[in-house]
Design a protein around this motif. Sequence first.
Motif, PDB file in Angstrom:
ATOM      1  N   THR A   1      37.393  29.041  36.275  1.00 24.98           N
ATOM      2  CA  THR A   1      36.996  29.920  34.922  1.00 24.98           C
ATOM      3  C   THR A   1      36.990  31.269  35.540  1.00 24.98           C
ATOM      4  O   THR A   1      37.250  32.439  34.919  1.00 24.98           O
ATOM      5  CB  THR A   1      35.384  29.485  34.756  1.00 24.98           C
ATOM      6  OG1 THR A   1      35.569  28.078  34.246  1.00 24.98           O
ATOM      7  CG2 THR A   1      34.847  30.326  33.557  1.00 24.98           C
ATOM      8  N   ARG A   2      36.117  31.776  36.685  1.00 27.28           N
ATOM      9  CA  ARG A   2      36.121  32.927  37.312  1.00 27.28           C
ATOM     10  C   ARG A   2      37.593  33.455  37.620  1.00 27.28           C
ATOM     11  O   ARG A   2      37.970  34.715  37.566  1.00 27.28           O
ATOM     12  CB  ARG A   2      35.443  32.918  38.520  1.00 27.28           C
ATOM     13  CG  ARG A   2      33.953  32.926  38.433  1.00 27.28           C
ATOM     14  CD  ARG A   2      32.973  32.647  39.457  1.00 27.28           C
ATOM     15  NE  ARG A   2      31.527  32.646  39.226  1.00 27.28           N
ATOM     16  CZ  ARG A   2      30.710  32.352  40.098  1.00 27.28           C
ATOM     17  NH1 ARG A   2      31.089  32.483  41.467  1.00 27.28           N
ATOM     18  NH2 ARG A   2      29.573  31.911  39.918  1.00 27.28           N
TER      19      ARG A   2
ATOM     20  N   GLU B   1      39.170  34.731  34.433  1.00 31.18           N
ATOM     21  CA  GLU B   1      38.498  36.028  34.045  1.00 31.18           C
ATOM     22  C   GLU B   1      39.242  37.085  34.794  1.00 31.18           C
ATOM     23  O   GLU B   1      39.666  38.238  34.297  1.00 31.18           O
ATOM     24  CB  GLU B   1      37.080  36.053  34.120  1.00 31.18           C
ATOM     25  CG  GLU B   1      36.291  35.207  33.244  1.00 31.18           C
ATOM     26  CD  GLU B   1      34.884  35.030  33.632  1.00 31.18           C
ATOM     27  OE1 GLU B   1      34.414  35.480  34.663  1.00 31.18           O
ATOM     28  OE2 GLU B   1      34.014  34.545  32.753  1.00 31.18           O
ATOM     29  N   GLN B   2      39.414  37.052  36.023  1.00 28.91           N
ATOM     30  CA  GLN B   2      39.943  37.929  36.975  1.00 28.91           C
ATOM     31  C   GLN B   2      41.540  38.066  36.518  1.00 28.91           C
ATOM     32  O   GLN B   2      41.904  39.267  36.781  1.00 28.91           O
ATOM     33  CB  GLN B   2      39.702  37.420  38.533  1.00 28.91           C
ATOM     34  CG  GLN B   2      38.311  37.498  39.030  1.00 28.91           C
ATOM     35  CD  GLN B   2      38.474  37.125  40.398  1.00 28.91           C
ATOM     36  OE1 GLN B   2      39.311  36.788  41.070  1.00 28.91           O
ATOM     37  NE2 GLN B   2      36.984  36.696  40.750  1.00 28.91           N
TER      38      GLN B   2
ATOM     39  N   HIS C   1      42.866  37.681  33.761  1.00 25.52           N
ATOM     40  CA  HIS C   1      42.804  37.858  32.285  1.00 25.52           C
ATOM     41  C   HIS C   1      43.861  36.826  31.667  1.00 25.52           C
ATOM     42  O   HIS C   1      44.476  37.005  30.687  1.00 25.52           O
ATOM     43  CB  HIS C   1      43.273  39.233  32.060  1.00 25.52           C
ATOM     44  CG  HIS C   1      42.669  40.421  32.767  1.00 25.52           C
ATOM     45  ND1 HIS C   1      41.413  40.725  32.347  1.00 25.52           N
ATOM     46  CD2 HIS C   1      42.762  41.183  33.777  1.00 25.52           C
ATOM     47  CE1 HIS C   1      40.886  41.641  32.955  1.00 25.52           C
ATOM     48  NE2 HIS C   1      41.842  42.114  33.900  1.00 25.52           N
TER      49      HIS C   1
END
Length: 301
Positions: free
Chosen positions: A21-22, A25-26, A28
């Motif tokens: 998940t993270r 996000e990093q 994109h």
Amino acid sequence: MSFDTGLLQAFIAVHQANGFTRAAEQLHLTQSAVSHQIRRLEERVGRPLFHRTTRRLSLTADGEDFLRHAERILQAQDALTRHFRCSPIEGTVRFGVPESFMSEGLPQLLRQFSRSCPNVRLEVSVGLTLDLATMVRERELDLAVVVSVSGTVEGALLRRLPMVWAAAEGFERSDDASLPLAYSPTPCVCRQVSIDALNKAGIPWHGAFSSHSLQDLRTVALSGLAVATFTRDNLRPGMAVLDERDGLPALPMLDFTLAYSEGDAGERSPAVVELGRLIEQAEWARQDKPARRSRRTLRAA
């Protein structure tokens, strides 16, 4: 076997973020896209790279090995991109340097600058008797390596070396005889410093040889025709250093300072800043050499 750098970046991101998940996000991206990339990578490798549980994500032994190689590959790619990236810097840089500062390192550095900044026109002036300090002050040069008596010129100090009296081994001079001097025409710093030192000490001298070439001065000193003065790094085999024991006055330290010409607003162009940075950071530009022994020590050796 080759690997898509996008897959390597996703792998490292998942490891550093300790989860999909993270990492998504990093990067994109969606979580499903990152998961798909890791599956493709593991299929390509043929081995699992992560231990997956409902609570924890960790690298397998193969994953640890793969991480080290992936990091090296991406670091090498970044270095390659930086090296060949076309710089947006443009303009003209006028650079002055004394002949005594020339070495194999400087042409290579200037070539590196020209290749990394292809839109910059570089104009280099080299000479033993150029008044580089005045040329910088009057904005005829953007930056220059200026040779001066220690502590008299502002800028980035590159080297500080002792100035010496140099003669051929076996050179003899009686106390009352005029000292034959080899020097460069004005405004050579070594010429003026040596003449002032001799006059202050009341030692008679005469100009025996004059040349704009540092190589000529070294050759004449080696021949025994005259005594020359320069910094210790210009000594060559067969030369002897004369000092107070030979009846000659002490000479000062000389500074090699990178001096900059300032614009009306006290600013420097990006091209000047970049060339100055390369010179100031170059190890060879700051390299000092050990002092050579005096003539008496050479004779005793």
